[in-house]
Write a protein that holds these residues in place. Structure first.
Motif, mmCIF file in Angstrom:
data_model
loop_
_atom_site.group_PDB
_atom_site.id
_atom_site.type_symbol
_atom_site.label_atom_id
_atom_site.label_comp_id
_atom_site.label_asym_id
_atom_site.label_seq_id
_atom_site.Cartn_x
_atom_site.Cartn_y
_atom_site.Cartn_z
ATOM 1 N N ALA A 370 0.836 -1.204 0.000
ATOM 2 C CA ALA A 370 0.000 0.000 0.000
ATOM 3 C C ALA A 370 0.873 1.257 0.000
ATOM 4 C CB ALA A 370 -0.925 -0.005 1.219
ATOM 5 N N ALA A 371 1.953 1.225 0.782
ATOM 6 C CA ALA A 371 2.873 2.365 0.813
ATOM 7 C C ALA A 371 3.536 2.557 -0.539
ATOM 8 C CB ALA A 371 3.918 2.158 1.902
ATOM 9 N N ALA A 372 3.882 1.458 -1.205
ATOM 10 C CA ALA A 372 4.516 1.541 -2.526
ATOM 11 C C ALA A 372 3.604 2.264 -3.510
ATOM 12 C CB ALA A 372 4.856 0.150 -3.034
ATOM 13 N N ARG A 373 2.336 1.915 -3.509
ATOM 14 C CA ARG A 373 1.391 2.570 -4.425
ATOM 15 C C ARG A 373 1.284 4.071 -4.117
ATOM 16 N NH1 ARG A 373 -1.344 -2.373 -3.460
ATOM 17 N NH2 ARG A 373 -2.612 -1.423 -1.820
ATOM 18 N N ALA A 374 1.242 4.396 -2.836
ATOM 19 C CA ALA A 374 1.117 5.797 -2.434
ATOM 20 C C ALA A 374 2.367 6.589 -2.801
ATOM 21 C CB ALA A 374 0.852 5.888 -0.935
ATOM 22 N N MET A 375 3.546 5.991 -2.649
ATOM 23 C CA MET A 375 4.785 6.693 -2.977
ATOM 24 C C MET A 375 4.921 6.921 -4.476
ATOM 25 S SD MET A 375 7.630 5.216 -0.259
ATOM 26 C CE MET A 375 7.314 3.473 -0.563
ATOM 27 N N ILE A 376 4.522 5.941 -5.268
ATOM 28 C CA ILE A 376 4.554 6.105 -6.721
ATOM 29 C C ILE A 376 3.632 7.247 -7.142
ATOM 30 C CG2 ILE A 376 3.925 5.018 -8.916
ATOM 31 C CD1 ILE A 376 4.872 2.338 -7.653
ATOM 32 N N ALA A 377 2.444 7.298 -6.561
ATOM 33 C CA ALA A 377 1.498 8.378 -6.886
ATOM 34 C C ALA A 377 2.047 9.735 -6.432
ATOM 35 C CB ALA A 377 0.157 8.094 -6.219
ATOM 36 N N HIS A 378 2.742 9.753 -5.295
ATOM 37 C CA HIS A 378 3.346 10.979 -4.771
ATOM 38 C C HIS A 378 4.359 11.551 -5.765
ATOM 39 C CE1 HIS A 378 5.366 13.688 -2.008
ATOM 40 N NE2 HIS A 378 6.471 12.972 -2.010
ATOM 41 N N VAL A 379 5.208 10.702 -6.310
ATOM 42 C CA VAL A 379 6.191 11.156 -7.294
ATOM 43 C C VAL A 379 5.508 11.575 -8.586
ATOM 44 C CG1 VAL A 379 8.158 10.447 -8.709
ATOM 45 C CG2 VAL A 379 8.057 9.780 -6.303
ATOM 46 N N ASP A 380 4.531 10.798 -9.026
ATOM 47 C CA ASP A 380 3.810 11.138 -10.261
ATOM 48 C C ASP A 380 3.149 12.508 -10.170
ATOM 49 O OD1 ASP A 380 4.517 8.799 -11.472
ATOM 50 O OD2 ASP A 380 2.590 7.786 -11.164
ATOM 51 N N GLY A 381 2.747 12.905 -8.985
ATOM 52 C CA GLY A 381 2.047 14.167 -8.819
ATOM 53 C C GLY A 381 2.945 15.379 -8.687
ATOM 54 N N ARG A 382 4.231 15.185 -8.333
ATOM 55 C CA ARG A 382 5.061 16.351 -8.015
ATOM 56 C C ARG A 382 6.449 16.362 -8.647
ATOM 57 N NH1 ARG A 382 5.810 17.968 -2.037
ATOM 58 N NH2 ARG A 382 6.616 19.773 -3.167
ATOM 59 N N PHE A 383 7.014 15.193 -8.917
ATOM 60 C CA PHE A 383 8.443 15.148 -9.220
ATOM 61 C C PHE A 383 8.762 14.437 -10.529
ATOM 62 C CE2 PHE A 383 8.110 15.147 -4.492
ATOM 63 C CZ PHE A 383 8.619 16.418 -4.278
ATOM 64 N N THR A 384 7.986 14.700 -11.562
ATOM 65 C CA THR A 384 8.242 14.046 -12.843
ATOM 66 C C THR A 384 9.137 14.901 -13.726
ATOM 67 O OG1 THR A 384 6.318 14.992 -13.921
ATOM 68 C CG2 THR A 384 5.998 12.898 -12.762
ATOM 69 N N LEU A 385 9.813 14.240 -14.634
ATOM 70 C CA LEU A 385 10.654 14.923 -15.611
ATOM 71 C C LEU A 385 9.820 15.865 -16.474
ATOM 72 C CD1 LEU A 385 13.291 15.327 -17.187
ATOM 73 C CD2 LEU A 385 12.746 13.241 -18.468
ATOM 74 N N ALA A 386 8.657 15.428 -16.907
ATOM 75 C CA ALA A 386 7.812 16.266 -17.765
ATOM 76 C C ALA A 386 7.424 17.554 -17.057
ATOM 77 C CB ALA A 386 6.557 15.491 -18.183
ATOM 78 N N ARG A 387 7.142 17.465 -15.777
ATOM 79 C CA ARG A 387 6.779 18.661 -15.015
ATOM 80 C C ARG A 387 7.967 19.612 -14.909
ATOM 81 N NH1 ARG A 387 2.449 19.569 -11.662
ATOM 82 N NH2 ARG A 387 2.688 21.291 -10.187
ATOM 83 N N MET A 388 9.158 19.066 -14.644
ATOM 84 C CA MET A 388 10.354 19.900 -14.544
ATOM 85 C C MET A 388 10.634 20.595 -15.876
ATOM 86 S SD MET A 388 14.314 18.802 -13.732
ATOM 87 C CE MET A 388 14.587 18.128 -15.381
ATOM 88 N N GLN A 389 10.520 19.860 -16.974
ATOM 89 C CA GLN A 389 10.771 20.447 -18.293
ATOM 90 C C GLN A 389 9.778 21.565 -18.591
ATOM 91 O OE1 GLN A 389 10.442 16.734 -20.421
ATOM 92 N NE2 GLN A 389 12.644 16.626 -20.821
ATOM 93 N N ALA A 390 8.498 21.311 -18.366
ATOM 94 C CA ALA A 390 7.480 22.311 -18.671
ATOM 95 C C ALA A 390 7.651 23.559 -17.814
ATOM 96 C CB ALA A 390 6.083 21.711 -18.465
ATOM 97 N N SER A 391 7.974 23.371 -16.527
ATOM 98 C CA SER A 391 8.156 24.515 -15.635
ATOM 99 C C SER A 391 9.375 25.339 -16.037
ATOM 100 C CB SER A 391 8.307 24.031 -14.190
ATOM 101 O OG SER A 391 7.151 23.367 -13.746
ATOM 102 N N THR A 392 10.436 24.662 -16.466
ATOM 103 C CA THR A 392 11.649 25.376 -16.882
ATOM 104 C C THR A 392 11.405 26.150 -18.169
ATOM 105 O OG1 THR A 392 13.020 23.686 -15.827
ATOM 106 C CG2 THR A 392 14.096 25.130 -17.420
#
Length: 406
Positions: A370-392
């Motif tokens: 259950a923690a694994a699923r939550a941590m994966i979703a946490h990264v998907d929501g805040r720390f993705t490469l696509a998000r970093m690229q778009a913000s930059t």
């Protein structure tokens, strides 16, 4: 922290994807990134990642550095690498590099220059002033700032408009140490490529191959410590924790040995022998297939004794659904949400780390899943490469709208 004043910020939402140049543009916009070299580090990786985002959005990406293994990857993506001796800190060489960069800006029609390290930033700032080119910087670390002269040298990294901080921790540091106006800071966390760092993206063959190469015992739980062999990364703290834990049904791999770390590696190897951990702990060279490495791990540890500006390991581990134990300071406080998974322990506290390891290794499998699923979703929501690229790219748009440097 980032300012709440949005009057000078672009309307672009980073979740919308990369920014594209206006349809009326007669040529693609061109961004020149500068850094000392294109080695295997996080700054270098981020430089190539942003180049990839630029190219995908129809921009031109040029990187100037002394070269390195990532230069080949950059050019395969469609970017251009220009070899310049930008690692030098000698004043006369910095001025000479400023002239070279100014020539490059004119020759290539560079629209914006982005500096990622201090010595190249001095050259880039002078070149930007000479050519009237918008100037952006990314503040990647706290750097040494005890002496006035050192702070003066570092301060070139605060000249970017806007100025990118890679975490709220760094944004606060900029305001506290350098007096930077929060209105010019844009906090953009580093991003993980979740198309690669995801459990479903790693084949069983890759996992088996790495387990064989590392000669792992599949009957023993694996504690993984990724990170360059540097004293402040906390290897000795982990060794003390493992000695206190006292278990022989586990194995630990410290992965990240590289050329230039031989002396410290010898110290770590001696410390392993001194603590009688030869049958528990091994050291591995820097690993290209880190997603497979994380998949082998039962627990990932990031015990840095000094605050990390961001810290890639906790984010990568969570993207792979792996339980992370990190130090309670710096960027880890922003990337590890202990309400959903993972633990934070006090810096340098081997006893606390030993207790955290003991709890993690005995966790109920259902709770771990259950923690694994939550941590994966946490990264998907805040720390993705696509998000970093778009913000930059949104920051680049803002800088271009501002015009020449102040």
């Amino acid at each position: 922290m980032q300012s709440d004043d949005t009057s000078s910020k672009p309307a672009h939402d980073p979740n919308d994807g990369p920014v594209t140049p206006p349809a009326s543009a007669s040529r693609p916009r061109t961004v020149l990134q500068v850094l000392p070299a294109l080695g295997p580090g996080g700054v270098e990786r981020g430089t190539v990642d942003i180049a990839a985002g630029l190219i995908a959005a129809g921009w031109r990406a040029i990187v100037a550095s002394a070269g390195g293994p990532l230069a080949v990857e950059l050019e395969r993506l469609g970017g251009r690498h220009v070899a310049l001796p930008l690692a030098t800190k000698r004043p006369w060489a910095i001025r000479a590099n400023a002239g070279r960069l100014a020539d490059l800006i004119r020759e290539e029609g560079v629209d914006l220059i982005h500096a990622r390290s201090r010595a190249p930033a001095w050259s880039a700032f002078m070149a930007a002033e000479r050519t009237g080119t918008p100037f952006v910087t990314t503040f990647h670390g706290t750097y040494g700032h005890g002496r006035w002269l050192k702070r003066r040298y570092n301060a070139v990294m605060t000249r970017g408009r806007p100025l990118i901080a890679i975490s709220d921790f760094i944004a606060d540091h900029l305001q506290t140490i350098y007096g930077v106006d929060p209105a010019v800071i844009r906090t953009i966390p580093r991003g993980v490529d979740v198309s690669k760092f995801h459990p479903a993206a790693v084949s069983a063959d890759r996992i088996i191959a790495l387990a064989r190469r590392w000669r792992l015992d599949e009957s023993r739980a694996l504690i993984l410590m990724p990170g360059r062999l540097s004293r402040w990364k906390g290897h000795m703290v982990l060794l003390d924790a493992l000695a206190e834990l006292g278990r022989r049904d586990v194995q630990c791999v410290m992965v990240g040995a590289a050329p230039g770390t031989e002396s410290y590696r010898s110290e770590v190897e001696q410390a392993i022998r001194d603590r009688g951990l030869e049958d528990v702990v091994g050291i591995a060279d820097a690993e290209r297939d880190m997603p497979a490495a994380y998949m082998l791990a039962d627990v990932v540890v990031s015990p840095a004794t000094e605050p990390e500006a961001f810290g890639r390991v906790p984010v990568e581990a969570q993207a792979m659904g792996r339980w992370i134990i990190a130090t309670d300071h710096g960027g880890a406080r922003e990337t590890v949400d202990t309400n959903i998974g993972g633990m934070l322990v006090p810096p340098g506290d081997a006893g606390a780390l030993a207790r955290a390891l003991g709890l993690a290794l005995t966790m109920d499998p259902k709770a771990r899943a259950a923690a694994a699923r939550a941590m994966i979703a946490h990264v998907d929501g805040r720390f993705t490469l696509a998000r970093m690229q778009a913000s930059t790219l949104a920051v680049y748009e803002e800088a271009l709208a501002r015009g020449r440097p102040a």
